[in-house]
Design an enzyme around this catalytic site. Structure first.
Site, PDB file in Angstrom:
ATOM      1  N   ASP A  11      37.475  27.294  41.227  1.00 38.65           N
ATOM      2  CA  ASP A  11      38.557  28.141  41.754  1.00 38.65           C
ATOM      3  C   ASP A  11      38.277  28.369  43.228  1.00 38.65           C
ATOM      4  O   ASP A  11      37.220  28.889  43.584  1.00 38.65           O
ATOM      5  CB  ASP A  11      38.601  29.485  41.019  1.00 38.65           C
ATOM      6  CG  ASP A  11      39.061  29.331  39.578  1.00 38.65           C
ATOM      7  OD1 ASP A  11      39.830  28.404  39.291  1.00 38.65           O
ATOM      8  OD2 ASP A  11      38.641  30.148  38.733  1.00 38.65           O
ATOM      9  N   ASP A 130      48.686  30.109  31.744  1.00 39.13           N
ATOM     10  CA  ASP A 130      47.904  31.341  31.676  1.00 39.13           C
ATOM     11  C   ASP A 130      48.649  32.286  30.743  1.00 39.13           C
ATOM     12  O   ASP A 130      49.799  32.646  31.017  1.00 39.13           O
ATOM     13  CB  ASP A 130      47.769  31.987  33.062  1.00 39.13           C
ATOM     14  CG  ASP A 130      47.069  31.082  34.064  1.00 39.13           C
ATOM     15  OD1 ASP A 130      46.216  30.281  33.650  1.00 39.13           O
ATOM     16  OD2 ASP A 130      47.376  31.182  35.272  1.00 39.13           O
TER      17      ASP A 130
END
Length: 251
Positions: A11, A130
Site C-alpha cells: 500500500d 472492499d
C-alpha cells in the site's frame, strides 16, 4: 492442480509503503521498490501495488514508481489506485504492470469492467472489492473504504465476473490489519458465487490463518502486508508449512 498463491501487498502513500488497522492509523513500512525486490527474491508468487490515496486525492497512480518496481521484479505485478479509463490501463501496462486492479471506478461506472476486459483481456483485470459486514450483510465500500454503498458483496462479485473481470481481490474491512484471520465464511460463499479466482485479503496474523483461508475459505490466493513487511512471517517458511498441509504451492 493449480497452486495457491502468496501475494505481498504494498500500500503506497506519498511514495512510501504504509500499513494500518481497519484502513486507518497508517504507519511507515519502508521503500516500495526495495520491498518489491526482496519479495521477488524471497519466493512471493505475485505482488500487488496499491496507490491507496490516488482515488481520494483525485489523481493517477504514480507511473515512475511502477516503472522502478517493475524493473526489480520477475513475478506478476498488479497495480491499482485511481484507474478509471482505457488510457490509464494502457499507460500502466506500458510501465511494466502485468495486471491492473480497479475498485471505486468500477462501482461508479460498471461498464468500465466490460471495456477493459474487451480491450486488454480478462486475465489482466482484477476487480478489488472492499466490503464490511454490517448486521449480517456484507456491504461494499469505495474510495479506500471511506464511503459505504448499497451494493451487496456477492451480487457485485457476480456482476463484475459477468462483465469480464478475471479475478476478484476481496478485502474484509472488519478483518483488515487485525491479525485475527481472514473472513473465511464470506470467502467460501464467494467461491461458490463466482467461477473466477479469489484473492483473500484482510486479517493475516500467522501461518495458520493462511492454511485456514485456503482450506476453509477456498481462496485461490492470499494477500497480506504487515506480517511480511515487519518480518513476522517469512514467505518460504509459510510455503513449506502450506505444503506440509497438502496445500499445493510453488516452492
Amino acid at each position: 492442480m493449480l497452486t495457491k498463491r502468496i501475494i505481498p501487498c504494498l500500500d503506497i502513500k506519498n511514495g512510501r509503503t504504509v500499513k494500518g488497522v481497519n484502513f486507518v492509523d497508517l504507519r511507515d513500512a519502508g521503500d516500495p521498490v526495495e520491498l518489491a525486490k526482496q519479495y521477488a527474491q524471497l519466493g512471493a508468487d505475485e505482488l500487488v501495488f496499491l496507490d491507496i490515496s490516488a482515488t481520494l486525492e483525485g489523481r493517477k497512480t504514480m507511473h515512475d514508481m511502477v516503472l522502478r518496481v517493475a524493473e526489480q521484479v520477475n513475478i506478476p505485478f498488479t497495480v491499482g489506485g485511481g484507474i478509471s479509463s482505457i488510457k490509464d490501463v494502457d499507460d500502466l501496462l506500458h510501465c511494466g504492470a502485468d495486471k491492473v486492479s480497479i475498485n471505486s471506478s468500477a462501482i461508479k461506472r460498471p461498464e468500465l469492467v466490460n471495456e477493459l476486459s474487451k480491450k486488454f483481456g480478462s486475465q489482466c483485470i482484477v476487480v478489488a472489492i472492499d466490503a464490511k459486514e454490517i448486521k449480517g450483510e456484507w456491504m461494499v465500500h469505495l474510495a479506500g473504504g471511506t464511503i459505504p454503498t448499497n451494493l451487496n458483496l456477492f451480487e457485485w462479485a457476480k456482476d463484475v465476473e459477468q462483465r469480464g473481470a478475471g479475478e476478484i481481490l476481496f478485502t474484509s474491512m472488519n478483518n483488515d490489519g487485525t491479525k485475527s484471520g481472514f473472513a473465511n465464511e464470506a470467502l467460501a460463499k464467494l467461491s461458490k458465487t463466482v467461477n473466477i479466482p479469489i484473492i483473500a485479503s484482510g486479517g493475516a496474523g500467522n501461518i495458520q490463518h493462511f492454511i485456514d483461508t485456503f482450506k476453509a475459505g477456498k481462496a485461490d490466493a492470499a494477500l497480506a502486508a504487515s506480517v511480511f513487511h515487519f518480518g513476522e512471517i517469512e514467505i518460504l517458511n509459510l510455503k513449506r508449512e502450506l505444503r506440509d498441509q497438502d496445500i499445493a504451492v510453488r516452492l
